[in-house]
Design a protein around this motif. Structure first.
Motif, PDB file in Angstrom:
ATOM      1  N   LEU A   1      -8.293   5.123   3.802  1.00 34.48           N
ATOM      2  CA  LEU A   1      -7.911   4.619   2.478  1.00 34.48           C
ATOM      3  C   LEU A   1      -6.631   3.789   2.529  1.00 34.48           C
ATOM      4  N   VAL A   2      -5.683   4.188   3.349  1.00 36.59           N
ATOM      5  CA  VAL A   2      -4.441   3.421   3.481  1.00 36.59           C
ATOM      6  C   VAL A   2      -4.739   2.043   4.066  1.00 36.59           C
ATOM      7  N   GLU A   3      -5.673   1.984   4.998  1.00 42.51           N
ATOM      8  CA  GLU A   3      -6.023   0.709   5.638  1.00 42.51           C
ATOM      9  C   GLU A   3      -6.657  -0.299   4.668  1.00 42.51           C
ATOM     10  N   ILE A   4      -7.203   0.174   3.562  1.00 43.42           N
ATOM     11  CA  ILE A   4      -7.825  -0.725   2.573  1.00 43.42           C
ATOM     12  C   ILE A   4      -6.795  -1.692   1.993  1.00 43.42           C
ATOM     13  N   GLY A   5      -5.547  -1.244   1.931  1.00 41.98           N
ATOM     14  CA  GLY A   5      -4.487  -2.094   1.394  1.00 41.98           C
ATOM     15  C   GLY A   5      -3.945  -1.586   0.081  1.00 41.98           C
ATOM     16  N   VAL A   6      -2.948  -2.285  -0.429  1.00 42.26           N
ATOM     17  CA  VAL A   6      -2.197  -1.823  -1.588  1.00 42.26           C
ATOM     18  C   VAL A   6      -2.809  -2.259  -2.919  1.00 42.26           C
ATOM     19  N   LYS A   7      -3.748  -3.177  -2.887  1.00 46.99           N
ATOM     20  CA  LYS A   7      -4.375  -3.602  -4.140  1.00 46.99           C
ATOM     21  C   LYS A   7      -5.268  -2.477  -4.669  1.00 46.99           C
ATOM     22  N   PRO A   8      -5.065  -2.060  -5.928  1.00 49.30           N
ATOM     23  CA  PRO A   8      -5.896  -0.979  -6.490  1.00 49.30           C
ATOM     24  C   PRO A   8      -7.368  -1.376  -6.529  1.00 49.30           C
ATOM     25  N   ARG A   9      -8.211  -0.578  -5.899  1.00 43.70           N
ATOM     26  CA  ARG A   9      -9.637  -0.887  -5.822  1.00 43.70           C
ATOM     27  C   ARG A   9     -10.537   0.289  -6.217  1.00 43.70           C
ATOM     28  N   LEU A  10      -9.983   1.493  -6.154  1.00 44.52           N
ATOM     29  CA  LEU A  10     -10.789   2.682  -6.422  1.00 44.52           C
ATOM     30  C   LEU A  10     -10.233   3.443  -7.618  1.00 44.52           C
TER      31      LEU A  10
ATOM     32  N   SER B   1      -4.580   2.566  -5.319  1.00 46.60           N
ATOM     33  CA  SER B   1      -4.708   2.492  -3.870  1.00 46.60           C
ATOM     34  C   SER B   1      -3.873   3.629  -3.290  1.00 46.60           C
ATOM     35  N   LEU B   2      -4.230   4.087  -2.113  1.00 47.50           N
ATOM     36  CA  LEU B   2      -3.451   5.111  -1.432  1.00 47.50           C
ATOM     37  C   LEU B   2      -2.542   4.413  -0.428  1.00 47.50           C
ATOM     38  N   PHE B   3      -1.264   4.765  -0.467  1.00 46.24           N
ATOM     39  CA  PHE B   3      -0.348   4.245   0.544  1.00 46.24           C
ATOM     40  C   PHE B   3       0.512   5.386   1.056  1.00 46.24           C
ATOM     41  N   ALA B   4       1.099   5.178   2.211  1.00 49.98           N
ATOM     42  CA  ALA B   4       1.908   6.212   2.850  1.00 49.98           C
ATOM     43  C   ALA B   4       3.288   5.658   3.167  1.00 49.98           C
ATOM     44  N   VAL B   5       4.287   6.520   3.042  1.00 55.29           N
ATOM     45  CA  VAL B   5       5.646   6.167   3.441  1.00 55.29           C
ATOM     46  C   VAL B   5       6.188   7.278   4.331  1.00 55.29           C
ATOM     47  N   GLU B   6       6.977   6.869   5.282  1.00 59.16           N
ATOM     48  CA  GLU B   6       7.624   7.828   6.175  1.00 59.16           C
ATOM     49  C   GLU B   6       8.907   8.299   5.513  1.00 59.16           C
ATOM     50  N   THR B   7       9.068   9.617   5.398  1.00 61.01           N
ATOM     51  CA  THR B   7      10.274  10.187   4.799  1.00 61.01           C
ATOM     52  C   THR B   7      10.962  11.082   5.822  1.00 61.01           C
ATOM     53  N   GLU B   8      12.102  11.640   5.446  1.00 67.02           N
ATOM     54  CA  GLU B   8      12.821  12.545   6.333  1.00 67.02           C
ATOM     55  C   GLU B   8      11.989  13.760   6.703  1.00 67.02           C
ATOM     56  N   THR B   9      11.083  14.152   5.806  1.00 66.35           N
ATOM     57  CA  THR B   9      10.260  15.342   6.038  1.00 66.35           C
ATOM     58  C   THR B   9       8.862  15.003   6.554  1.00 66.35           C
TER      59      THR B   9
ATOM     60  N   PHE C   1       2.394  -1.106  -9.498  1.00 70.65           N
ATOM     61  CA  PHE C   1       2.917  -1.054  -8.131  1.00 70.65           C
ATOM     62  C   PHE C   1       2.466  -2.291  -7.367  1.00 70.65           C
ATOM     63  N   TYR C   2       1.205  -2.637  -7.528  1.00 70.17           N
ATOM     64  CA  TYR C   2       0.682  -3.831  -6.868  1.00 70.17           C
ATOM     65  C   TYR C   2       1.444  -5.081  -7.318  1.00 70.17           C
ATOM     66  N   VAL C   3       1.771  -5.155  -8.606  1.00 73.10           N
ATOM     67  CA  VAL C   3       2.529  -6.305  -9.115  1.00 73.10           C
ATOM     68  C   VAL C   3       3.881  -6.403  -8.400  1.00 73.10           C
ATOM     69  N   ILE C   4       4.560  -5.277  -8.218  1.00 69.74           N
ATOM     70  CA  ILE C   4       5.848  -5.305  -7.507  1.00 69.74           C
ATOM     71  C   ILE C   4       5.645  -5.836  -6.089  1.00 69.74           C
TER      72      ILE C   4
END
Length: 173
Positions: free
Chosen positions: A91-100, A123-131, A142-145
C-alpha cells in the motif's frame, strides 16, 4: 528565463534585487516564477504581491496555492494508523495520492487510530520515528501539501505544526 522576465515586467520588481535558490525559487514560500505569477496574492491589501518581504502575502499565497490544488477547508489532513507489514509495504508503494476508501483499507488490514469517514479516500504512508516505523493515512489535504513539497516528512511536519498552532489559538478543539 522568459518567465523570470515576465514576472519582473508584471510585478515591477527590480530584476537586480531578486534573489532565490539555485533552482530559481523566490521569496519566503520559495515559489518558482511561474508559481509566483499564478498563485501570489496581495493578502495584506497594500496593492502589491510581495513574497520576499511580506509574511502575510507569503502565507496567503501558499493558502491560495493549496486552494488551487484542491484543499478542502475543514477536512482532515492525516490520521495515524496501524497496518500489517505484509500489506503495508504494498500500500505504501502505491504512492501518496489518495486512491482507496477508508472502508477498503480497513478490509485490507489497515486500522485508523483516530476517527475518519469510511467513504473518504486515503493513501497509506510510513515515516521513520525514534520508536520505529509509524503508519499514517493521508487524505486529500495531505496530498495537496505534497503538491507544494513532495517530501512526506515535510507534509507531516506542516500538518503537525498546524495542529499545534490551532490548539494554541482554539484550545477547546
Amino acid at each position: 528565463m522568459q518567465l523570470d522576465l515576465l514576472l519582473v515586467r508584471e510585478s515591477g520588481m527590480d530584476a537586480m534585487k531578486i534573489t532565490g535558490s539555485y533552482a530559481g525559487a523566490i521569496g519566503i514560500p520559495q515559489f518558482l516564477p511561474s508559481s509566483y505569477r499564478r498563485f501570489a496574492v496581495d493578502f495584506d491589501g497594500d496593492g502589491k504581491r510581495d513574497l520576499m518581504g511580506t509574511p502575510a502575502d507569503a502565507i496567503g499565497s501558499v493558502a491560495n496555492y493549496y486552494k488551487s490544488h484542491g484543499w478542502r477547508t475543514g477536512e482532515l489532513v492525516a490520521v495515524p494508523a496501524e497496518a500489517d507489514g505484509s500489506i503495508a509495504d504494498t500500500l505504501v508503494e502505491i504512492g501518496v495520492k489518495p486512491r482507496l476508501k477508508i472502508a477498503e483499507l480497513k478490509r485490507m488490514g489497515v486500522t485508523p487510530t483516530a476517527p475518519v469517514e469510511e467513504g473518504a479516500e486515503a493513501s497509506l504512508f510510513a515515516v521513520e520515528t525514534e520508536t520505529g516505523l509509524r503508519y499514517w493515512l493521508g487524505l486529500n489535504n495531505f496530498y495537496v501539501i505534497t503538491r507544494y513539497n513532495r517530501s512526506i516528512n515535510y507534509a507531516l511536519a506542516v500538518h503537525e505544526l498546524a495542529r499545534e498552532l490551532r490548539a494554541l489559538v482554539r484550545p477547546e478543539g
